[in-house]
Design a protein around this motif. Structure first.
Motif, PDB file in Angstrom:
ATOM      1  N   CYS A 175       0.849  -1.187   0.000  1.00  0.00           N
ATOM      2  CA  CYS A 175       0.000   0.000   0.000  1.00  0.00           C
ATOM      3  C   CYS A 175       0.889   1.243   0.000  1.00  0.00           C
ATOM      4  CB  CYS A 175      -0.904   0.024   1.227  1.00  0.00           C
ATOM      5  SG  CYS A 175      -1.989  -1.404   1.336  1.00  0.00           S
TER       6      CYS A 175
ATOM      7  N   CYS B  94      -1.043   1.752   6.746  1.00  0.00           N
ATOM      8  CA  CYS B  94      -2.339   1.693   6.047  1.00  0.00           C
ATOM      9  C   CYS B  94      -3.294   0.775   6.806  1.00  0.00           C
ATOM     10  CB  CYS B  94      -2.140   1.186   4.619  1.00  0.00           C
ATOM     11  SG  CYS B  94      -3.628   1.332   3.605  1.00  0.00           S
TER      12      CYS B  94
ATOM     13  N   HIS C 259      -6.233   0.113   5.465  1.00  0.00           N
ATOM     14  CA  HIS C 259      -7.033  -0.449   4.368  1.00  0.00           C
ATOM     15  C   HIS C 259      -8.510  -0.112   4.505  1.00  0.00           C
ATOM     16  CE1 HIS C 259      -3.272  -2.580   4.487  1.00  0.00           C
ATOM     17  NE2 HIS C 259      -3.650  -3.248   5.560  1.00  0.00           N
TER      18      HIS C 259
ATOM     19  N   CYS D   6      -4.246   2.140  -1.705  1.00  0.00           N
ATOM     20  CA  CYS D   6      -4.322   0.929  -0.869  1.00  0.00           C
ATOM     21  C   CYS D   6      -4.533  -0.294  -1.761  1.00  0.00           C
ATOM     22  CB  CYS D   6      -5.458   1.050   0.142  1.00  0.00           C
ATOM     23  SG  CYS D   6      -5.755  -0.488   1.020  1.00  0.00           S
TER      24      CYS D   6
ATOM     25  N   VAL E 124      -5.119  -3.368  -0.813  1.00  0.00           N
ATOM     26  CA  VAL E 124      -6.185  -4.235  -0.317  1.00  0.00           C
ATOM     27  C   VAL E 124      -7.524  -3.763  -0.905  1.00  0.00           C
ATOM     28  CG1 VAL E 124      -7.495  -4.909   1.748  1.00  0.00           C
ATOM     29  CG2 VAL E 124      -4.992  -4.972   1.774  1.00  0.00           C
TER      30      VAL E 124
HETATM   31 ZN   LIG Z   1      -3.939  -0.686   2.468  1.00  0.00          ZN
END
Ligand SMILES: [Zn+2]
Ligand SMILES: Nc1nc2c(ncn2[C@@H]2O[C@H](COP(=O)(O)OP(=O)(O)OP(=O)(O)O)[C@@H](O)[C@H]2O)c(=O)[nH]1
Ligand SMILES: [Mg+2]
Length: 307
Positions: A263, A269, A271, A277, A279
Motif C-alpha cells: 500500500c 495503512c 485499508h 491501498c 487491499v
Molecule cells: Zn492498504
C-alpha cells in the motif's frame, strides 16, 4: 508424573497419564502462573506434572509444561478477562451452520483470525447440510469456494445423512483437534457420528429461537483412535479477539497478507479509505470477498470500542 489435562471443571482437573489411566487433580495453592491474563490457569490440552496427594487417590498439579499454542476467547463486551479454551492443538475446527442456528461470517472469521494469530491450522465444517434446500446448498458451495481459495480446508457434513462424516474422521487422524462453534451446531453429534460409543449428550434446538441450549458444559478431550484426539467444547456465543492489535488484524487474513507493505502508506495503512491501498484495489477487483472484508471492518470496530 506427567500427564495431559483432558477435562477441567474449575476446581478439579482430570489428567490422563501415558498409560491411559486418569487421575483427578487439584492445583497446588501457590502456583506459578504463566504470563497470561486468563480466568482459568489450566485448560484442556495442557501438559502437566503432578504428584499424589497423601491419600493416593487424587493428585496435585505442580507444574504446567510450556504451551505450544492456545486458543483464547475474549468477550466482545467485557474486556478484562479472557478464557483459555484449549492448548497444544494441531488444528482448530469450527463447526458452522447456515441455519438452526445461523453462524455469521463475522463469527467464522473471528475464529479463523484467532487461529491464524496462534498459527494453528483451521478447518471449517459446514454441518446440517440436510436442512438446506437446493438454493441454500448452492450459496453454501460459493462460500466454501471462497474459504478454500484462501487456503482453508472446508467440509460439508450432515450427521443425519452422514454426508462428509468419513472425510471429517480422516482430517482428525493423528492430530489433536479442537471443535468449536455456537451451541447447537452439532459438535457433540459429529463426535458421536464417528465414535458412537462415546455417547455424548446432545440437545435439541429451541424451536422458538432456533438456537442451541448449551448442552455441553465443560471442554473435554477424547481419544477417538490411537494417537487421535478431539476436544469437544461448550458452544460459544461470541468471540472477541484477544491479544491482537488493530494494525495486526489484516496480517491474519491470508488473502490480505500478500498485499501488506504494498500500500502507498505502507505498514500504517489500515485499508479502509487510504489512496493507493492495494487491499482496497483487490477488493474492487473481486480478489478479496466483500463478506471477508466486512468481517475485517467489524473487527477493527471492536478494537475501537475497546479503547
Ligand atoms: Zn492498504
Ligand atoms: N438436521 C440435523 N440436525 C443435526 C445435525 N447435527 C446435529 N443435529 C442436531 O442438532 C442438535 C444440537 O446438536 P449438539 O450435538 O448437541 O450440538 P452442540 O454443538 O454439541 O451444542 P452445545 O453442546 O450446546 O454447544 C441436536 O438435536 C442434534 O440432533 C445435522 O447434521 N443435521
Ligand atoms: Mg455439545
Amino acid at each position: 508424573m506427567q500427564g495431559i489435562v483432558i477435562r477441567s471443571t474449575g476446581a478439579w482437573y482430570e489428567v490422563r497419564n501415558p498409560d491411559k489411566s486418569v487421575v483427578s487433580c487439584r492445583l497446588r495453592g501457590k502456583f506459578k502462573l504463566q504470563d497470561l491474563k486468563v480466568t482459568n490457569p489450566i485448560a484442556v490440552g495442557d501438559k502437566v506434572i503432578w504428584e499424589w496427594e497423601k491419600d493416593q487417590k487424587t493428585g496435585i498439579i505442580t507444574e504446567i509444561l510450556p504451551r505450544e499454542n492456545y486458543i483464547i476467547r475474549k468477550s466482545v463486551h467485557k474486556t478484562a478477562h479472557a478464557h483459555l479454551i484449549a492448548t497444544n492443538l494441531d488444528q482448530a475446527i469450527i463447526i458452522a451452520t447456515l441455519v438452526a442456528p445461523r453462524t455469521s461470517f463475522g463469527f467464522i472469521d473471528r475464529f479463523l483470525v484467532s487461529a491464524e494469530a496462534f498459527r494453528i491450522p483451521a478447518v471449517i465444517v459446514f454441518n446440517k447440510a440436510d436442512l438446506l434446500d437446493k438454493e441454500a446448498l448452492q450459496y453454501q458451495a460459493e462460500i466454501m469456494q471462497v474459504y478454500a481459495e484462501i487456503g482453508y480446508t472446508c467440509l460439508q457434513t450432515s450427521v443425519i445423512t452422514r454426508e462428509g462424516v468419513s472425510e471429517f474422521e480422516k482430517i482428525l487422524h493423528n492430530k489433536v483437534s479442537l471443535l468449536s462453534g455456537h451451541s447447537g451446531v452439532g459438535k457433540s453429534s459429529l463426535i458421536n457420528a464417528i465414535n458412537p460409543a462415546l455417547n455424548l449428550k446432545t440437545g435439541e434446538i429451541s424451536t422458538f429461537s432456533l438456537k442451541g441450549k448449551h448442552t455441553t458444559t465443560f471442554a473435554e478431550m477424547f481419544e477417538i483412535a490411537e494417537n487421535t484426539f478431539i476436544i469437544d467444547t461448550p458452544g460459544i456465543k461470541e468471540l472477541g479477539l484477544a491479544e491482537i492489535e488493530e494494525n495486526e488484524i489484516s496480517h491474519y487474513f491470508p488473502e490480505m497478507r500478500k498485499y501488506l507493505g504494498e500500500c502507498k502508506f505502507g505498514a500504517s495503512c489500515m485499508h479502509t479509505h487510504e489512496t493507493g491501498c492495494k487491499v482496497l484495489e483487490a477488493l474492487e477487483n473481486g480478489e478479496i470477498a466483500l463478506f471477508r472484508y466486512e468481517s475485517y471492518l467489524s473487527m477493527l470496530a471492536d478494537e475501537d470500542n475497546r479503547r
